[in-house]
Scaffold this active site. Structure first.
Site, short mmCIF file in Angstrom:
data_model
loop_
_atom_site.label_atom_id
_atom_site.label_comp_id
_atom_site.label_asym_id
_atom_site.label_seq_id
_atom_site.Cartn_x
_atom_site.Cartn_y
_atom_site.Cartn_z
N ARG A 55 11.75 -5.71 5.06
CA ARG A 55 11.51 -4.27 4.83
C ARG A 55 12.40 -3.42 5.73
O ARG A 55 12.50 -3.63 6.93
CB ARG A 55 10.05 -3.92 5.13
CG ARG A 55 9.82 -2.41 5.12
CD ARG A 55 8.39 -2.03 5.20
NE ARG A 55 7.72 -2.53 6.36
CZ ARG A 55 6.41 -2.48 6.54
NH1 ARG A 55 5.65 -1.95 5.61
NH2 ARG A 55 5.86 -2.95 7.63
N ARG A 87 -10.03 0.90 8.12
CA ARG A 87 -9.62 -0.46 8.48
C ARG A 87 -10.71 -1.21 9.20
O ARG A 87 -10.50 -2.36 9.56
CB ARG A 87 -8.41 -0.35 9.41
CG ARG A 87 -7.11 -0.66 8.75
CD ARG A 87 -6.05 -0.40 9.80
NE ARG A 87 -4.88 -1.18 9.59
CZ ARG A 87 -3.80 -0.71 8.98
NH1 ARG A 87 -3.78 0.50 8.47
NH2 ARG A 87 -2.74 -1.48 8.86
N ARG A 107 -0.88 -8.92 13.20
CA ARG A 107 -1.41 -7.89 12.28
C ARG A 107 -2.17 -8.54 11.13
O ARG A 107 -3.20 -8.04 10.70
CB ARG A 107 -0.28 -7.02 11.73
CG ARG A 107 0.18 -5.95 12.72
CD ARG A 107 1.54 -5.43 12.39
NE ARG A 107 1.64 -4.82 11.09
CZ ARG A 107 2.76 -4.76 10.36
NH1 ARG A 107 3.88 -5.27 10.83
NH2 ARG A 107 2.77 -4.15 9.21
N LYS A 127 0.83 -1.21 0.00
CA LYS A 127 0.00 0.00 0.00
C LYS A 127 0.86 1.25 0.00
O LYS A 127 0.65 2.17 -0.80
CB LYS A 127 -0.91 0.04 1.24
CG LYS A 127 -1.89 -1.12 1.33
CD LYS A 127 -2.78 -1.01 2.56
CE LYS A 127 -2.05 -1.05 3.88
NZ LYS A 127 -1.35 -2.31 4.17
P1 AP5 Z 1 4.89 -1.57 1.90
O1 AP5 Z 1 4.59 -0.70 0.73
O2 AP5 Z 1 5.59 -1.00 3.07
O3 AP5 Z 1 3.52 -2.33 2.35
P2 AP5 Z 1 2.28 -1.79 3.19
O4 AP5 Z 1 1.06 -2.44 2.62
O5 AP5 Z 1 2.31 -0.31 3.28
O6 AP5 Z 1 2.63 -2.48 4.58
P3 AP5 Z 1 2.44 -1.90 6.06
O7 AP5 Z 1 3.14 -2.88 6.97
O8 AP5 Z 1 2.82 -0.47 6.15
O9 AP5 Z 1 0.93 -2.08 6.24
P4 AP5 Z 1 0.17 -2.09 7.56
O10 AP5 Z 1 -1.21 -1.96 7.08
O11 AP5 Z 1 0.45 -3.29 8.41
O12 AP5 Z 1 0.83 -0.91 8.40
P5 AP5 Z 1 0.44 0.60 8.62
O13 AP5 Z 1 1.66 1.40 8.68
O14 AP5 Z 1 -0.66 1.00 7.72
O15 AP5 Z 1 5.70 -2.85 1.35
C1 AP5 Z 1 6.23 -3.81 2.25
C2 AP5 Z 1 7.66 -4.20 1.82
O16 AP5 Z 1 7.58 -4.88 0.57
C3 AP5 Z 1 8.59 -3.00 1.59
O17 AP5 Z 1 9.91 -3.38 1.93
C4 AP5 Z 1 8.51 -2.77 0.06
O18 AP5 Z 1 9.69 -2.18 -0.44
C5 AP5 Z 1 8.32 -4.19 -0.44
N1 AP5 Z 1 7.51 -4.28 -1.65
C6 AP5 Z 1 6.40 -3.56 -1.97
N2 AP5 Z 1 5.90 -3.94 -3.15
C7 AP5 Z 1 6.72 -4.94 -3.60
C8 AP5 Z 1 6.74 -5.75 -4.77
N3 AP5 Z 1 5.82 -5.60 -5.74
N4 AP5 Z 1 7.72 -6.67 -4.89
C9 AP5 Z 1 8.66 -6.83 -3.92
N5 AP5 Z 1 8.71 -6.08 -2.79
C10 AP5 Z 1 7.74 -5.16 -2.65
O19 AP5 Z 1 -0.18 0.52 10.11
C11 AP5 Z 1 0.64 0.21 11.21
C12 AP5 Z 1 -0.20 0.15 12.47
O20 AP5 Z 1 -0.80 1.46 12.72
C13 AP5 Z 1 -1.39 -0.80 12.45
O21 AP5 Z 1 -1.01 -2.13 12.77
C14 AP5 Z 1 -2.30 -0.17 13.48
O22 AP5 Z 1 -1.87 -0.46 14.78
C15 AP5 Z 1 -2.10 1.32 13.23
N6 AP5 Z 1 -3.07 1.86 12.26
C16 AP5 Z 1 -2.78 2.36 11.01
N7 AP5 Z 1 -3.91 2.74 10.38
C17 AP5 Z 1 -4.93 2.48 11.24
C18 AP5 Z 1 -6.34 2.62 11.16
N8 AP5 Z 1 -6.94 3.11 10.05
N9 AP5 Z 1 -7.08 2.25 12.24
C19 AP5 Z 1 -6.51 1.77 13.34
N10 AP5 Z 1 -5.19 1.58 13.49
C20 AP5 Z 1 -4.40 1.93 12.44
MG MG Z 2 2.57 1.06 4.87
#
Ligand code: AP5
Ligand code: MG
Length: 224
Positions: free
Chosen positions: A135, A96, A179, A21
Site C-alpha cells: 500500500r 474498534r 495490528r 475499509k
Molecule cells: P485500505 O482500503 O487502505 O484498507 P483499510 O481496511 O482501510 O486498512 P487500514 O490499514 O487503514 O486499516 P487499519 O484499521 O489498520 O488502520 P486505520 O487507519 O483505521 O486497503 C489496503 C490496501 O489494499 C490499499 O493499498 C488498497 O489500495 C488495497 N486494496 C483495497 N481493496 C483491494 C482489493 N479489493 N484488491 C486489491 N487491493 C485492494 O488505523 C490506524 C491506527 O489508528 C490503528 O492501528 C490505531 O492505532 C488507531 N486507531 C484508528 N481508529 C481507532 C479507534 N477507533 N480506536 C482506537 N485506535 C484507533
Molecule cells: Mg484505512
C-alpha cells in the site's frame, strides 16, 4: 435522482487492517452522498499538524496499539455533529472495542439516530498482509493506492492532488502483525455484538475493488 437521496444511512465498516475499509468507504460515501469518517485518517491529520491529540495518538499508532477509548469517542462525537453528516455517515475504523460501540450507541441515541447496517469485510490473513505491504498512501490527501496500480515514485493521482506517496510507518511487518493481533483480540468481538442486534452483514472482501464495491451496494440498497 438516485434512491440514495431519500435514505439517511449510518453505516459501520468493520474489517481487519488492510481489508479495504478506507477504499470501500471512499467509494460508498461518494455514491450515497454521506460523510466518510475514518478515525485513522483523523489521527494521521492530527499527527501531521502536531496537535496535542496527534502527539498522543502517534505513540499508540506507531506501536500498532489502539488509541484510548475516551479520546477516540470524543473525536467521533464532535465529527458526527458536522453538517456533512446530514445525509448520514460511514464509519471506517470506528468502533474498534465494545466500549466504543456502547459509547456510539449513547451518542447516536442522544442525536435521535440509529445505525442502518454494519458491514464486515472478510479477507484472509495472508491477503491482508500482502495488501498492507504493497500500500502507498498520499502524504497530502491520505488517498491509498495498491502498488500494482502505480509506476514507482509516481505522485498521488486523486483528483487534482499531486502529493508525495509514502508507506505508513505502521505498515512495517512487525507492526502489521501486531495490528492484526489487536484486531482479533479487541475488534473482532464486535461481529457478535452487532449480529446480536440484527445489524451485521458479511461481505466477501476479496476480488477486485469494483466487485467488492458492487457487493456492498447490493447489501445497503435502500429498502424504501
Ligand atoms: P485500505 O482500503 O487502505 O484498507 P483499510 O481496511 O482501510 O486498512 P487500514 O490499514 O487503514 O486499516 P487499519 O484499521 O489498520 O488502520 P486505520 O487507519 O483505521 O486497503 C489496503 C490496501 O489494499 C490499499 O493499498 C488498497 O489500495 C488495497 N486494496 C483495497 N481493496 C483491494 C482489493 N479489493 N484488491 C486489491 N487491493 C485492494 O488505523 C490506524 C491506527 O489508528 C490503528 O492501528 C490505531 O492505532 C488507531 N486507531 C484508528 N481508529 C481507532 C479507534 N477507533 N480506536 C482506537 N485506535 C484507533
Ligand atoms: Mg484505512
Amino acid at each position: 435522482m438516485s434512491t440514495s437521496m431519500h435514505c439517511w444511512r449510518g453505516i459501520i465498516l468493520l474489517g481487519g487492517p488492510g481489508s479495504g475499509k478506507g477504499t470501500q468507504a471512499t467509494l460508498l460515501a461518494q455514491k450515497l452522498g454521506v460523510a466518510h469518517i475514518s478515525t485513522g485518517d483523523l489521527f494521521r491529520q492530527n499527527i501531521k499538524l502536531e496537535t496535542p491529540l496527534g502527539k498522543l495518538a502517534k505513540a499508540y499508532i506507531e506501536k500498532g496499539e489502539l488509541v484510548p477509548d475516551d479520546v477516540t469517542v470524543s473525536l467521533v462525537q464532535e465529527r458526527l455533529k458536522r453538517p456533512d453528516c446530514a445525509n448520514g455517515f460511514i464509519l471506517d475504523g470506528f468502533p474498534r472495542t465494545i466500549a466504543q460501540a456502547d459509547a456510539l450507541n449513547r451518542v447516536l441515541a442522544d442525536m435521535q439516530l440509529s445505525l442502518t447496517a454494519v458491514l464486515n469485510l472478510r479477507v484472509a490473513p495472508e491477503v491482508l498482509v500482502d495488501r498492507l505491504s504493497r500500500r502507498w498512501t498520499c502524504k497530502s490527501c491520505g488517498a491509498v493506492f495498491p502498488e500494482f496500480s502505480l509506476p514507482p515514485r509516481a505522485g498521488c493521482k486523486k483528483d487534482i492532488c499531486d502529493g508525495e506517496l509514502y508507506q505508513r510507518p505502521d505498515d512495517r511487518p512487525e507492526t502489521q502483525r501486531h495490528r492484526i493481533e489487536v484486531y482479533h483480540e479487541q475488534t473482532a468481538p464486535l461481529e457478535a455484538y452487532y449480529a446480536a442486534r440484527g445489524l451485521l452483514i458479511q461481505i466477501d472482501g476479496e476480488g477486485s475493488i469494483e466487485s467488492v464495491h458492487q457487493r456492498i451496494i447490493e447489501a445497503v440498497r435502500c429498502k424504501d
